[in-house]
Scaffold this motif. Structure first.
Motif, PDB file in Angstrom:
ATOM      1  N   ALA A  12      52.544  33.674  34.758  1.00  0.00           N
ATOM      2  CA  ALA A  12      51.151  33.868  35.160  1.00  0.00           C
ATOM      3  C   ALA A  12      50.356  34.516  34.040  1.00  0.00           C
ATOM      4  CB  ALA A  12      51.081  34.705  36.433  1.00  0.00           C
ATOM      5  N   TRP A  13      50.965  35.462  33.342  1.00  0.00           N
ATOM      6  CA  TRP A  13      50.290  36.133  32.238  1.00  0.00           C
ATOM      7  C   TRP A  13      50.010  35.162  31.086  1.00  0.00           C
ATOM      8  CZ3 TRP A  13      52.621  37.885  27.435  1.00  0.00           C
ATOM      9  CH2 TRP A  13      51.758  38.656  26.655  1.00  0.00           C
ATOM     10  N   ILE A  14      50.999  34.310  30.770  1.00  0.00           N
ATOM     11  CA  ILE A  14      50.845  33.341  29.689  1.00  0.00           C
ATOM     12  C   ILE A  14      49.769  32.303  30.032  1.00  0.00           C
ATOM     13  CG2 ILE A  14      52.026  31.432  28.476  1.00  0.00           C
ATOM     14  CD1 ILE A  14      52.869  34.159  27.483  1.00  0.00           C
TER      15      ILE A  14
ATOM     16  N   TYR B 223      39.841  30.568  35.293  1.00  0.00           N
ATOM     17  CA  TYR B 223      38.528  31.212  35.325  1.00  0.00           C
ATOM     18  C   TYR B 223      38.695  32.714  35.548  1.00  0.00           C
ATOM     19  CZ  TYR B 223      33.857  32.389  37.002  1.00  0.00           C
ATOM     20  OH  TYR B 223      32.633  32.963  37.179  1.00  0.00           O
ATOM     21  N   LYS B 224      37.954  33.522  34.773  1.00  0.00           N
ATOM     22  CA  LYS B 224      38.139  34.990  34.765  1.00  0.00           C
ATOM     23  C   LYS B 224      38.006  35.626  36.143  1.00  0.00           C
ATOM     24  CE  LYS B 224      38.614  35.264  30.340  1.00  0.00           C
ATOM     25  NZ  LYS B 224      39.944  35.202  29.821  1.00  0.00           N
ATOM     26  N   GLY B 225      37.141  35.105  36.969  1.00  0.00           N
ATOM     27  CA  GLY B 225      36.946  35.683  38.297  1.00  0.00           C
ATOM     28  C   GLY B 225      38.097  35.388  39.256  1.00  0.00           C
ATOM     29  N   LEU B 226      38.948  34.416  38.916  1.00  0.00           N
ATOM     30  CA  LEU B 226      40.035  34.018  39.809  1.00  0.00           C
ATOM     31  C   LEU B 226      41.420  34.444  39.315  1.00  0.00           C
ATOM     32  CD1 LEU B 226      38.851  30.408  40.684  1.00  0.00           C
ATOM     33  CD2 LEU B 226      38.600  32.471  42.052  1.00  0.00           C
TER      34      LEU B 226
ATOM     35  N   LEU C 186      42.975  37.350  39.292  1.00  0.00           N
ATOM     36  CA  LEU C 186      43.695  38.201  40.249  1.00  0.00           C
ATOM     37  C   LEU C 186      44.254  37.355  41.393  1.00  0.00           C
ATOM     38  CD1 LEU C 186      44.557  41.012  41.215  1.00  0.00           C
ATOM     39  CD2 LEU C 186      42.385  41.129  42.448  1.00  0.00           C
ATOM     40  N   PHE C 187      43.453  36.433  41.906  1.00  0.00           N
ATOM     41  CA  PHE C 187      43.922  35.551  42.975  1.00  0.00           C
ATOM     42  C   PHE C 187      45.043  34.627  42.481  1.00  0.00           C
ATOM     43  CE2 PHE C 187      39.504  36.448  44.299  1.00  0.00           C
ATOM     44  CZ  PHE C 187      39.808  37.123  45.467  1.00  0.00           C
ATOM     45  N   TYR C 188      44.982  34.235  41.206  1.00  0.00           N
ATOM     46  CA  TYR C 188      46.028  33.413  40.592  1.00  0.00           C
ATOM     47  C   TYR C 188      47.351  34.174  40.578  1.00  0.00           C
ATOM     48  CZ  TYR C 188      48.360  30.653  36.943  1.00  0.00           C
ATOM     49  OH  TYR C 188      49.242  29.899  36.227  1.00  0.00           O
ATOM     50  N   TYR C 189      47.303  35.439  40.170  1.00  0.00           N
ATOM     51  CA  TYR C 189      48.507  36.270  40.185  1.00  0.00           C
ATOM     52  C   TYR C 189      49.064  36.423  41.600  1.00  0.00           C
ATOM     53  CZ  TYR C 189      48.441  37.968  35.355  1.00  0.00           C
ATOM     54  OH  TYR C 189      48.523  38.065  33.996  1.00  0.00           O
ATOM     55  N   ILE C 190      48.191  36.693  42.551  1.00  0.00           N
ATOM     56  CA  ILE C 190      48.617  36.877  43.943  1.00  0.00           C
ATOM     57  C   ILE C 190      49.206  35.585  44.498  1.00  0.00           C
ATOM     58  CG2 ILE C 190      47.766  37.316  46.288  1.00  0.00           C
ATOM     59  CD1 ILE C 190      45.739  39.276  45.005  1.00  0.00           C
ATOM     60  N   PHE C 191      48.580  34.443  44.199  1.00  0.00           N
ATOM     61  CA  PHE C 191      49.072  33.153  44.673  1.00  0.00           C
ATOM     62  C   PHE C 191      50.460  32.855  44.110  1.00  0.00           C
ATOM     63  CE2 PHE C 191      49.494  28.568  43.863  1.00  0.00           C
ATOM     64  CZ  PHE C 191      49.526  28.116  45.170  1.00  0.00           C
ATOM     65  N   LEU C 192      50.628  32.984  42.789  1.00  0.00           N
ATOM     66  CA  LEU C 192      51.927  32.688  42.181  1.00  0.00           C
ATOM     67  C   LEU C 192      53.008  33.642  42.669  1.00  0.00           C
ATOM     68  CD1 LEU C 192      51.187  31.681  38.488  1.00  0.00           C
ATOM     69  CD2 LEU C 192      51.880  30.248  40.379  1.00  0.00           C
ATOM     70  N   LEU C 193      52.661  34.910  42.819  1.00  0.00           N
ATOM     71  CA  LEU C 193      53.639  35.889  43.303  1.00  0.00           C
ATOM     72  C   LEU C 193      54.043  35.595  44.744  1.00  0.00           C
ATOM     73  CD1 LEU C 193      55.159  38.362  42.308  1.00  0.00           C
ATOM     74  CD2 LEU C 193      53.353  39.765  43.255  1.00  0.00           C
TER      75      LEU C 193
END
Length: 100
Positions: free
Chosen positions: A34-36, A42-45, A47-54
């Motif tokens: 997720a970090w890579i 998109y910058k606003g999403l 955090l949601f990307y991290y939460i979704f993948l986790l």
């Protein structure tokens, strides 16, 4: 000389309460992925990307309720890897319909 034979040799190593070492490595790997890849989100999403993948990672590494001793990701892999062209015969006894 008496040898003690262990009853279970394939036990998983726990890291903390219900977190196993393999699960922890999978979570760390997912967060690294997720970090890579977060630069392309998109910058606003982010955090949601991290939460979704986790959350997807936690769901996939949890134990399956339908298949004992398997994880959800293993059940999904079996579902996609099985061949629909393989047929198994059903054993049944054929009886004559002779009236006595």
């Amino acid at each position: 000389m008496i040898f003690i034979i262990p009853k279970e040799i394939a036990s998983e190593n726990k890291l903390w309460k219900s977190i196993y070492i393999k699960d922890f490595v999978a979570i760390i790997g997912t967060l690294f992925f997720a970090w890579i890849t977060s630069a392309s989100i998109y910058k606003g999403l982010v955090l949601f990307y991290y939460i979704f993948l986790l959350s997807i990672c936690i769901i996939l590494i949890s134990k399956s309720t339908k298949n004992p001793n398997k994880r959800v990701w293993q059940s999904v892999a079996i579902l996609f890897m099985r061949s629909n062209r393989t047929y198994h015969s059903v054993n049944f006894e054929v009886r004559d319909n002779v009236q006595e």
